[in-house]
Enzyme design. Structure first.
Site, short mmCIF file in Angstrom:
data_model
loop_
_atom_site.label_atom_id
_atom_site.label_comp_id
_atom_site.label_asym_id
_atom_site.label_seq_id
_atom_site.Cartn_x
_atom_site.Cartn_y
_atom_site.Cartn_z
N HIS A 297 0.88 -1.19 0.00
CA HIS A 297 0.00 0.00 0.00
C HIS A 297 0.91 1.24 0.00
O HIS A 297 1.69 1.42 -0.93
CB HIS A 297 -0.91 -0.12 1.22
N HIS A 336 -2.55 -2.81 -9.53
CA HIS A 336 -3.53 -2.19 -8.65
C HIS A 336 -4.78 -3.05 -8.63
O HIS A 336 -5.13 -3.64 -9.66
CB HIS A 336 -3.89 -0.78 -9.16
N ASP A 392 2.63 5.16 -6.97
CA ASP A 392 3.89 5.05 -6.23
C ASP A 392 5.11 4.88 -7.13
O ASP A 392 6.24 4.96 -6.66
CB ASP A 392 3.83 3.86 -5.26
N1 CMC Z 1 4.70 -7.43 -9.89
C1 CMC Z 1 4.59 -8.67 -10.40
N2 CMC Z 1 3.42 -9.34 -10.51
C2 CMC Z 1 2.32 -8.73 -10.07
C3 CMC Z 1 2.36 -7.44 -9.52
C4 CMC Z 1 3.61 -6.79 -9.43
N3 CMC Z 1 3.71 -5.56 -8.93
N4 CMC Z 1 1.12 -7.06 -9.16
C5 CMC Z 1 0.33 -8.10 -9.47
N5 CMC Z 1 1.05 -9.10 -10.02
C6 CMC Z 1 0.54 -10.37 -10.57
C7 CMC Z 1 0.17 -11.34 -9.44
O1 CMC Z 1 1.27 -12.15 -9.11
C8 CMC Z 1 -0.96 -12.10 -10.07
O2 CMC Z 1 -0.42 -13.02 -10.99
P1 CMC Z 1 -1.12 -14.47 -11.19
O3 CMC Z 1 -2.53 -14.18 -11.61
O4 CMC Z 1 -0.31 -15.14 -12.23
O5 CMC Z 1 -1.05 -15.14 -9.85
C9 CMC Z 1 -1.69 -11.04 -10.91
O6 CMC Z 1 -0.69 -10.08 -11.24
C10 CMC Z 1 -2.85 -10.37 -10.20
O7 CMC Z 1 -2.33 -9.75 -9.03
P2 CMC Z 1 -3.00 -9.82 -7.60
O8 CMC Z 1 -1.92 -9.95 -6.58
O9 CMC Z 1 -4.10 -10.84 -7.58
O10 CMC Z 1 -3.64 -8.40 -7.53
P3 CMC Z 1 -4.23 -7.70 -6.25
O11 CMC Z 1 -5.32 -6.83 -6.72
O12 CMC Z 1 -4.55 -8.69 -5.19
O13 CMC Z 1 -3.00 -6.82 -5.69
C11 CMC Z 1 -1.43 -5.03 -5.53
C12 CMC Z 1 -2.82 -5.47 -6.00
C13 CMC Z 1 -1.32 -3.52 -5.64
C14 CMC Z 1 -1.26 -5.43 -4.05
C15 CMC Z 1 -0.36 -5.74 -6.40
O14 CMC Z 1 -0.50 -5.34 -7.74
C16 CMC Z 1 1.07 -5.45 -5.93
O15 CMC Z 1 1.56 -6.15 -5.05
N6 CMC Z 1 1.73 -4.37 -6.49
C17 CMC Z 1 3.05 -3.97 -6.01
C18 CMC Z 1 2.91 -3.11 -4.77
C19 CMC Z 1 2.41 -1.71 -5.11
O16 CMC Z 1 2.88 -1.05 -6.02
N7 CMC Z 1 1.43 -1.23 -4.30
C20 CMC Z 1 0.88 0.12 -4.46
C21 CMC Z 1 -0.54 0.09 -4.90
S1 CMC Z 1 -1.17 1.67 -5.46
C22 CMC Z 1 -1.09 2.79 -4.16
C23 CMC Z 1 -1.72 2.34 -2.90
O17 CMC Z 1 -2.86 1.92 -2.87
O18 CMC Z 1 -1.04 2.41 -1.89
#
Ligand code: CMC
Length: 504
Positions: A297, A336, A392
């Site tokens: 986050h 996201h 971010d």
């Molecule tokens: N790098 C690599 N793979 C990713 C990433 C990433 N940053 N984000 C998602 N994925 C992959 C994930 O492994 C999954 O793959 P698969 O379907 O093959 O298992 C797929 O994409 C869907 O991701 P998810 O984890 O189910 O998505 P989510 O909605 O649960 O998580 C998130 C969203 C923001 C936590 C995630 O994208 C992430 O960890 N991003 C990196 C951290 C980040 O930049 N966070 C800031 C978010 S925006 C500002 C805020 O809200 O604070």
């Protein structure tokens, strides 16, 4: 509910047949949503051999791990269309607000629902700036932290600590309907806590910064803007007629405005979950701050810079991308839950970065960030999963160029987000029908009933997740902790004086 399937085609309802019992149900659709409690009426006798913990005869439960498709309230604050990359505060596109408005004006909009007139804004601004001063006792509190404490740990604690000063704002002491009555007196008490929390957020954050720099604390100045005052409180070192650099002040204000709210993200949800017990707003905002701290986050801006430092130069980007695809690494600043295209804030942040770099010079990590961005946007792994830069990805580069230490970046997210948390808190306290405590269900998959076993008759259950490890205070493991503490102190590479970087 529980009626036969007689609803005509085109009616705003959902017909469900429970094949366990053959019963049919009609569930109303309101605002394109169905109520999860309607499913509770769909019960069935327990099947032979089925676990009693399934509670089948008590009605169906709706399961949604991680809130992927659950609306927990009705809101008038922020709208996001994640497929189109649209973000609006109270109906106003984020791009227009970033161009025309200021963080404090937008705060008024988010909390009270409309753009203020000149005089309304003047009152709001005066109250907030007036409430930025902290009781002198707080200095001792800040000095009680270790020199290398993470500033988010300090800020989270400080927000909770702040609440201890205001017994008149505590429903546990004043009556549990203190904020839910909605009458004139109750609204006034609410407004005062809003002024206090927004006004003091910058002061607490600046104190967390100064205590680690070994600087004396300063009283919030008069006559500066909200972000100007924040910069002053961090950078003032006794100069005559100190004024923050106007370009950096404006850039920070735009970043604050962009971070002010983002609908029901993890931290806003935490604030609401916490507030649903009717606790005081300081405790609820502290809980939100703790949630924001995590690297998925608000901690992602700090994680992005650590990631870019670890990549080092653009030539190393392909190897990093391969490691991400093998799930050995995470590309922080990408992806996201709601946006399935570029986060609209990321374009504004990218533009703001260029303005800042004109003053500070380009950050050495910019080339690597651009190479990483371009490589990810072209790569099938990211395209298929609709992963694009979020807010971010670029913001950390600006903060770094402005000389903030890496671990201070999440604080720069938390300070403006206090506004969004308060907007959601106020909306919830005043919602029609009062506040309902947030108490989700679970699906219990643990042991069924079993009897206590006397200690001499037990067979040891072992396994990495089943047995606690001995943690020797003098052994190897504690040595590792000590080494880590030193490393994190060294990572405070930047020093800021009077709004500009003086050394790296
Ligand atoms: N790098 C690599 N793979 C990713 C990433 C990433 N940053 N984000 C998602 N994925 C992959 C994930 O492994 C999954 O793959 P698969 O379907 O093959 O298992 C797929 O994409 C869907 O991701 P998810 O984890 O189910 O998505 P989510 O909605 O649960 O998580 C998130 C969203 C923001 C936590 C995630 O994208 C992430 O960890 N991003 C990196 C951290 C980040 O930049 N966070 C800031 C978010 S925006 C500002 C805020 O809200 O604070």
């Amino acid at each position: 509910m529980g009626k036969p399937l007689d609803a005509p085609l085109g009616s705003n309802s959902l017909s469900v047949r429970d094949n366990r019992t053959g019963k049919s149900y009609s569930i109303p659709i309101v605002d394109n949503s169905i109520s999860a409690t309607d499913f509770k009426a769909m019960s069935a006798p327990r099947a032979p051999g089925e676990r009693e913990e399934n509670e089948t005869e008590k009605g169906l439960r709706v399961s949604d791990k991680g809130f992927l498709n659950t609306a927990v309230l009705r809101s008038e604050i922020t709208f996001i269309d994640g497929d189109a990359g649209v973000l609006r505060y109270r109906g106003y596109p984020i791009e227009q607000l970033a161009l025309e408005s200021s963080h404090l004006e937008t705060a008024y909009l988010l909390i009270y629902g409309s753009l203020p007139t000149k005089s309304q804004f003047q009152v709001f601004q005066d109250e907030i700036m007036h409430h930025s001063v902290i009781h002198a006792d707080a200095e001792q509190f800040f000095r009680s932290f270790r020199y290398d404490a993470h500033p988010m740990a300090i800020l989270t604690s400080a927000l909770a600590y702040l609440g201890s000063y205001y017994s008149q704002a505590n429903p546990s002491l004043q009556g549990q309907n203190l904020f839910t009555k909605g009458d004139k007196a109750s609204l006034a008490v609410m407004d005062k806590q809003i002024y206090r929390l927004i006004g003091k957020a910058t002061t607490l954050a600046a104190m967390a910064y100064r205590v680690r720099q070994g600087r004396e604390f300063v009283t919030p100045p008069t006559g500066l803007s909200y972000t100007g005052s924040f910069l002053y409180q961090m950078d003032y070192l006794g100069q005559e007629n100190y004024v923050p650099n106007p370009v950096l002040e404006k850039a920070l204000d735009v970043l604050f405005l962009l971070h002010a709210d983002h609908e029901l993200n993890a931290s806003a949800t935490t604030v609401l979950q916490t507030s649903s017990s009717l606790v005081d707003p300081f405790s609820a905002i502290a809980a939100g701050c703790a949630s924001l701290y995590g690297p998925l986050h608000g901690g992602a801006n700090e994680a992005v810079i650590r990631m870019l430092i670890s990549i080092g130069k653009p030539e190393n980007v392909p190897a990093f991308i391969e490691a991400v695809k093998k799930r050995e690494k995470v590309l922080s600043g990408f992806g996201h839950r709601v946006y399935k295209t570029s986060d609209p804030r990321s374009f504004i942040v990218r533009k703001t970065a260029d303005e800042v770099f004109k003053i500070t010079g380009k950050d050495e990590l910019l080339e690597t960030a651009m190479a990483l961005h371009d490589a990810a946007m072209k790569d099938e792994y990211f395209i298929k999963r609709k992963l694009a830069p979020n807010v971010d990805f670029w913001s950390g580069l600006i903060y770094r160029a402005m000389g903030f230490p890496n671990d201070f970046f999440p604080v720069l997210f938390a300070v403006p987000r206090v506004v969004g948390w308060l907007a959601h808190w106020r909306q919830m306290m005043l919602q029609t029908g009062g506040v309902k405590i947030w108490r989700p269900r679970q699906i219990y998959v643990g042991e069924t009933k079993r009897d206590y076993v006397p200690v001499d008759e037990r067979i040891a259950v072992v396994g990495p997740k089943k047995t606690p490890r001995r943690w020797n205070t003098l052994g190897f493991q504690s040595g590792r902790i000590l080494r880590r503490s030193r490393a994190s102190t060294q990572s405070c590479e930047f020093r800021r004086v009077a709004g500009a970087i003086v050394s790296r």
